[in-house]
Scaffold this motif. Sequence first.
Motif, PDB file in Angstrom:
ATOM      1  N   LEU A   1      -7.842  -4.120   2.257  1.00  0.00           N
ATOM      2  CA  LEU A   1      -6.583  -4.557   2.445  1.00  0.00           C
ATOM      3  C   LEU A   1      -5.672  -3.770   1.145  1.00  0.00           C
ATOM      4  O   LEU A   1      -6.197  -3.667   0.148  1.00  0.00           O
ATOM      5  N   VAL A   2      -4.645  -3.070   1.710  1.00  0.00           N
ATOM      6  CA  VAL A   2      -3.856  -2.434   0.700  1.00  0.00           C
ATOM      7  C   VAL A   2      -2.484  -3.131   0.396  1.00  0.00           C
ATOM      8  O   VAL A   2      -1.889  -3.849   1.577  1.00  0.00           O
ATOM      9  N   ASP A   3      -1.594  -2.808  -0.458  1.00  0.00           N
ATOM     10  CA  ASP A   3      -0.274  -3.203  -0.685  1.00  0.00           C
ATOM     11  C   ASP A   3       0.619  -2.153  -0.833  1.00  0.00           C
ATOM     12  O   ASP A   3       0.307  -0.875  -0.925  1.00  0.00           O
ATOM     13  N   ASP A   4       2.047  -2.544  -0.893  1.00  0.00           N
ATOM     14  CA  ASP A   4       3.045  -1.525  -0.971  1.00  0.00           C
ATOM     15  C   ASP A   4       3.236  -0.942  -2.402  1.00  0.00           C
ATOM     16  O   ASP A   4       4.070   0.011  -2.589  1.00  0.00           O
ATOM     17  N   GLU A   5       2.519  -1.303  -3.313  1.00  0.00           N
ATOM     18  CA  GLU A   5       2.574  -0.962  -4.802  1.00  0.00           C
ATOM     19  C   GLU A   5       1.483  -0.096  -5.212  1.00  0.00           C
ATOM     20  O   GLU A   5       1.485   0.233  -6.279  1.00  0.00           O
ATOM     21  N   GLY A   6       0.574   0.343  -4.163  1.00  0.00           N
ATOM     22  CA  GLY A   6      -0.265   1.396  -4.570  1.00  0.00           C
ATOM     23  C   GLY A   6      -1.648   0.582  -5.067  1.00  0.00           C
ATOM     24  O   GLY A   6      -2.270   1.458  -5.744  1.00  0.00           O
ATOM     25  N   ALA A   7      -2.088  -0.470  -4.413  1.00  0.00           N
ATOM     26  CA  ALA A   7      -3.093  -1.180  -4.946  1.00  0.00           C
ATOM     27  C   ALA A   7      -4.088  -1.651  -3.881  1.00  0.00           C
ATOM     28  O   ALA A   7      -3.315  -2.024  -2.752  1.00  0.00           O
ATOM     29  N   ILE A   8      -5.249  -1.727  -3.842  1.00  0.00           N
ATOM     30  CA  ILE A   8      -6.017  -2.111  -2.988  1.00  0.00           C
ATOM     31  C   ILE A   8      -6.315  -3.756  -3.313  1.00  0.00           C
ATOM     32  O   ILE A   8      -6.768  -4.113  -4.251  1.00  0.00           O
ATOM     33  N   ARG A   9      -5.760  -4.638  -2.325  1.00  0.00           N
ATOM     34  CA  ARG A   9      -5.776  -5.763  -2.615  1.00  0.00           C
ATOM     35  C   ARG A   9      -7.185  -6.576  -2.619  1.00  0.00           C
ATOM     36  O   ARG A   9      -7.727  -7.370  -3.150  1.00  0.00           O
ATOM     37  N   ALA A  10      -8.201  -6.278  -1.861  1.00  0.00           N
ATOM     38  CA  ALA A  10      -9.369  -6.405  -1.576  1.00  0.00           C
ATOM     39  C   ALA A  10     -10.389  -5.498  -0.906  1.00  0.00           C
ATOM     40  O   ALA A  10     -10.155  -4.943   0.091  1.00  0.00           O
ATOM     41  N   PHE A  11     -11.239  -4.981  -2.034  1.00  0.00           N
ATOM     42  CA  PHE A  11     -12.075  -3.752  -1.364  1.00  0.00           C
ATOM     43  C   PHE A  11     -13.258  -4.465  -1.183  1.00  0.00           C
ATOM     44  O   PHE A  11     -14.173  -5.016  -2.129  1.00  0.00           O
ATOM     45  N   ASP A  12     -13.871  -3.865  -0.172  1.00  0.00           N
ATOM     46  CA  ASP A  12     -15.192  -4.199   0.529  1.00  0.00           C
ATOM     47  C   ASP A  12     -16.286  -3.524  -0.017  1.00  0.00           C
ATOM     48  O   ASP A  12     -16.227  -2.038   0.326  1.00  0.00           O
ATOM     49  N   THR A  13     -17.356  -3.954  -0.813  1.00  0.00           N
ATOM     50  CA  THR A  13     -18.385  -3.306  -1.126  1.00  0.00           C
ATOM     51  C   THR A  13     -19.361  -3.171  -0.166  1.00  0.00           C
ATOM     52  O   THR A  13     -19.435  -4.056   0.909  1.00  0.00           O
TER      53      THR A  13
ATOM     54  N   THR B   1     -16.754  -8.456  -2.579  1.00  0.00           N
ATOM     55  CA  THR B   1     -15.255  -7.937  -2.391  1.00  0.00           C
ATOM     56  C   THR B   1     -14.682  -7.840  -3.889  1.00  0.00           C
ATOM     57  O   THR B   1     -14.956  -8.798  -4.880  1.00  0.00           O
ATOM     58  N   VAL B   2     -14.091  -6.762  -4.390  1.00  0.00           N
ATOM     59  CA  VAL B   2     -13.495  -6.499  -5.411  1.00  0.00           C
ATOM     60  C   VAL B   2     -12.170  -6.969  -5.188  1.00  0.00           C
ATOM     61  O   VAL B   2     -11.335  -6.056  -4.473  1.00  0.00           O
ATOM     62  N   ASP B   3     -11.243  -7.569  -6.358  1.00  0.00           N
ATOM     63  CA  ASP B   3     -10.091  -8.058  -6.020  1.00  0.00           C
ATOM     64  C   ASP B   3      -9.150  -6.844  -6.719  1.00  0.00           C
ATOM     65  O   ASP B   3      -9.222  -6.784  -7.759  1.00  0.00           O
ATOM     66  N   ARG B   4      -8.160  -6.569  -6.167  1.00  0.00           N
ATOM     67  CA  ARG B   4      -7.074  -5.897  -6.625  1.00  0.00           C
ATOM     68  C   ARG B   4      -7.303  -4.862  -7.588  1.00  0.00           C
ATOM     69  O   ARG B   4      -7.529  -5.108  -8.700  1.00  0.00           O
ATOM     70  N   ILE B   5      -7.515  -3.527  -7.065  1.00  0.00           N
ATOM     71  CA  ILE B   5      -7.651  -2.485  -7.909  1.00  0.00           C
ATOM     72  C   ILE B   5      -6.373  -1.593  -7.508  1.00  0.00           C
ATOM     73  O   ILE B   5      -5.852  -0.786  -6.718  1.00  0.00           O
ATOM     74  N   ASP B   6      -5.541  -1.303  -8.800  1.00  0.00           N
ATOM     75  CA  ASP B   6      -4.470  -0.576  -8.824  1.00  0.00           C
ATOM     76  C   ASP B   6      -5.009   0.763  -9.026  1.00  0.00           C
ATOM     77  O   ASP B   6      -5.609   1.564  -9.941  1.00  0.00           O
ATOM     78  N   VAL B   7      -4.608   1.694  -7.934  1.00  0.00           N
ATOM     79  CA  VAL B   7      -5.065   3.050  -8.138  1.00  0.00           C
ATOM     80  C   VAL B   7      -3.806   4.045  -8.197  1.00  0.00           C
ATOM     81  O   VAL B   7      -3.645   5.151  -8.641  1.00  0.00           O
ATOM     82  N   ALA B   8      -2.596   3.579  -7.874  1.00  0.00           N
ATOM     83  CA  ALA B   8      -1.379   4.758  -8.090  1.00  0.00           C
ATOM     84  C   ALA B   8      -0.921   4.654  -9.456  1.00  0.00           C
ATOM     85  O   ALA B   8      -0.807   5.984 -10.046  1.00  0.00           O
ATOM     86  N   THR B   9      -0.990   3.610 -10.085  1.00  0.00           N
ATOM     87  CA  THR B   9      -0.493   3.712 -11.615  1.00  0.00           C
ATOM     88  C   THR B   9      -1.559   4.414 -12.399  1.00  0.00           C
ATOM     89  O   THR B   9      -0.805   5.221 -13.017  1.00  0.00           O
ATOM     90  N   PRO B  10      -2.809   4.633 -12.298  1.00  0.00           N
ATOM     91  CA  PRO B  10      -3.655   5.336 -13.291  1.00  0.00           C
ATOM     92  C   PRO B  10      -3.228   6.776 -13.028  1.00  0.00           C
ATOM     93  O   PRO B  10      -3.189   7.673 -13.765  1.00  0.00           O
ATOM     94  N   VAL B  11      -3.225   7.023 -11.324  1.00  0.00           N
ATOM     95  CA  VAL B  11      -3.169   8.595 -11.068  1.00  0.00           C
ATOM     96  C   VAL B  11      -1.745   9.067 -11.456  1.00  0.00           C
ATOM     97  O   VAL B  11      -1.575  10.324 -11.934  1.00  0.00           O
TER      98      VAL B  11
END
Length: 316
Positions: free
Chosen positions: A68-80, A85-95
């Motif tokens: 699941l993704v949100d409007d702030e550029g983060a993955i809310r729940a990443f399925d391994t 599940t890995v909770d909230r991975i911010d990808v937009a800010t680091p990029v």
Amino acid sequence: MSHVAVFGIGSTNFRSAVAATDGELLTDPTVEPTRPDALADQLVAAVADLRETVDRDLDGVAVSTTGLVDDEGAIRAFDTRAGETVDRIDVATPVDRAHGLPVTLVNDCNAAALGEWHYGARDGEDCLVHVTFGTGIGGGVVERGRLLRGETGGAGEFGLLPVAPHDHESTGVVGAWEAVASGRGIPEYVARRVEAADFADAKRFEADDRTAEAVFAAADAGEAWAEESLDEIARYNAAGIGAVCNAVEPGLVTLGGGVALNNPDRVLSGIERHLDRFLFVDRPRLRITPLGGDIGLYGALAAARPDGDRETGTDE
């Protein structure tokens, strides 16, 4: 945007390329294992690598990802791949911090439907459905160019449709389609069938690693336990496809993901064989996606287009 770094991130594989918004991949796609616990760092490093491969700078980054993704550029729940599940991975800010580039982030199965609409199998249909048979089952619906997102962006979780009143679960949903028909669900479902029945030729499955690949290989070799199991799974697939079709009435349904792409004839023919029993609406055109394993890249690219998720006529 004319030059975009595109990423298709799944539970298992991390795929990347540079693409133009007309649909041309400007670099050969590269594939590496997904690192869920260091995903943002992996993405930042991959963008740096891609910037070195083209003769002009990038205009943006587009990511289709499982979860699941949100409007702030983060993955809310990443399925391994292991089902965690890995909770909230911010990808937009680091990029943005590392490269100063805008990021478009979209769920991979939803993105695949957009990719199909703009670059894939659509041939004049007003409404299409894409279903991904991967580690889990997901998908998306696009009607007249508009992606169905749902109230909070969670639409398209087709794998959680309860296709049968059994005790098999996925993500807490009893009878979930992906509990029996996904890459993770197939071996678990087949193991239960084998243990409950007397299949004299099932020793190979009992002795080997229990994987979906092993089940399909055994069926191709003519082993009865595998053939019968996959026919049952085909009925679940037809029920799932039928349920989606009855809800949204698509003109086209495309199939993708590793399970379908690696076994296209068996998966497609199984659904075709049983589908009419589950349909109320007119039967849609049904095919394997022509975009293959790169559909996540095309989906990310479609989401980054200025018209990537905008209602259109049927002549585009």
